[in-house]
Design an enzyme around this catalytic site. Structure first.
Site, PDB file in Angstrom:
ATOM      1  N   ASP A 263      51.273  39.456  75.564  1.00 11.95           N
ATOM      2  CA  ASP A 263      52.352  38.515  76.466  1.00 11.95           C
ATOM      3  C   ASP A 263      52.738  39.459  77.594  1.00 11.95           C
ATOM      4  OD1 ASP A 263      53.181  36.564  75.368  1.00 11.95           O
ATOM      5  OD2 ASP A 263      53.727  37.789  73.561  1.00 11.95           O
TER       6      ASP A 263
ATOM      7  N   ASP B  60      54.510  28.405  71.098  1.00  6.13           N
ATOM      8  CA  ASP B  60      54.772  30.076  70.739  1.00  6.13           C
ATOM      9  C   ASP B  60      56.418  29.998  71.555  1.00  6.13           C
ATOM     10  OD1 ASP B  60      54.797  32.526  71.446  1.00  6.13           O
ATOM     11  OD2 ASP B  60      54.029  32.578  73.693  1.00  6.13           O
TER      12      ASP B  60
HETATM   13  C1  DX5 Z   1      58.248  34.433  73.989  1.00  4.52           C
HETATM   14  C2  DX5 Z   1      56.531  35.312  73.741  1.00  4.52           C
HETATM   15  C3  DX5 Z   1      55.960  35.198  72.816  1.00  4.52           C
HETATM   16  C4  DX5 Z   1      57.055  35.855  71.790  1.00  4.52           C
HETATM   17  C5  DX5 Z   1      56.420  35.166  70.431  1.00  4.52           C
HETATM   18  O1  DX5 Z   1      58.151  34.736  75.528  1.00  4.52           O
HETATM   19  O2  DX5 Z   1      55.352  34.046  75.164  1.00  4.52           O
HETATM   20  O3  DX5 Z   1      55.022  35.652  72.775  1.00  4.52           O
HETATM   21  O4  DX5 Z   1      56.751  37.238  71.643  1.00  4.52           O
HETATM   22  O5  DX5 Z   1      57.772  36.412  69.565  1.00  4.52           O
HETATM   23  P1  DX5 Z   1      58.081  35.891  68.542  1.00  4.52           P
HETATM   24  O6  DX5 Z   1      56.894  35.433  67.301  1.00  4.52           O
HETATM   25  O7  DX5 Z   1      59.098  36.844  67.794  1.00  4.52           O
HETATM   26  O8  DX5 Z   1      58.833  34.486  68.751  1.00  4.52           O
HETATM   27 ZN    ZN Z   2      53.136  34.358  74.717  1.00  2.00          ZN
END
Ligand code: DX5
Ligand code: ZN
Length: 218
Positions: free
Chosen positions: A33, A177
């Site tokens: 990310d 996601d």
């Molecule tokens: C949000 C990110 C995600 C996040 C996912 O902006 O793009 O990839 O890290 O984390 P969880 O599964 O905890 O929502």
């Molecule tokens: Zn992400």
């Protein structure tokens, strides 16, 4: 359904240890990310930390650029030879040109749609992308709750993918996601999601691989 654990939700001071807990037989990808403090409020990490991660693992990288100016950012991730580079629809006026540039580098181009972006926008760019990332939270933070309209959006995507694939012979991957957990994983698997990203559900546990198996329904 493949699982792409988001390393952002791991202990970032112990990256090597966190990566060591991911077994290639369980984790299909490692989701990176990249946040620039502009497209989204936080700054996470960039190409140098990403390169360090690549050195520590043989698992394929799934790059998610949450940045303005993806034209400049994409260039920094091509040398890492990830499985895909995904940028945001909302971040560029020229998604097709950028997709072609990524494809020429031998990497799958992906495009991410925020929860407020109509799914119908995929129609005009469909064949240029190998992966569509439907955000199931607003980007910026891990640990948020799965937005309730996401399932309807995934269904709309599937309808469109079905009709467009018949016309074009192109069948891109569907990735989701944000907020993925044991409760919604069953529905995501049933909804033909190809790849689910999971941050907190995987890493806020001592046994990330066991968490991944739960999401896969094993
Ligand atoms: C949000 C990110 C995600 C996040 C996912 O902006 O793009 O990839 O890290 O984390 P969880 O599964 O905890 O929502
Ligand atoms: Zn992400």
């Amino acid at each position: 359904m493949k699982i792409s654990p988001s390393i952002l939700a791991a202990n970032l001071t112990k990256l090597s240890e966190s990566l060591g807990k991911l077994d290639i037989n369980a984790a299909d990808f490692i989701h990176l990310d990249i946040m620039d403090g502009h497209f989204v409020p936080p700054i996470t990490f960039g190409e140098q930390i990403s390169a360090a991660i690549k050195k520590e693992t043989t698992i394929a990288l799934d790059v998610h650029l949450m940045t303005s100016n993806p034209e400049a950012e994409v260039l920094k991730y091509i040398p890492l030879e990830p499985h895909n580079i995904t940028f945001h629809y909302e971040a560029t006026k020229f998604p097709v040109r950028l997709a072609e540039q990524i494809r020429k580098s031998g990497i799958k181009p992906g495009i991410a749609l925020n929860p407020s972006t109509p799914i119908a926008v995929i129609k005009d760019i469909y064949t240029f992308f190998d992966l569509f990332l439907i955000m199931t939270v607003e980007p910026g933070y891990y640990g948020q709750s799965f937005l309730p309209n996401s399932l309807a959006r995934i269904a709309e995507f599937n309808e469109l993918r079905k009709s467009l694939s018949e016309k074009t012979d192109h069948f891109p991957l569907l990735e989701v996601d944000g907020g993925v957990n044991a409760d919604n994983a069953v529905m995501l698997r049933e909804a033909q999601v190809d790849i689910a990203v999971a941050g907190s559900f995987v890493f806020k546990s001592d046994d990330p691989c066991a968490q991944i198996e739960i999401l896969k329904g094993k």
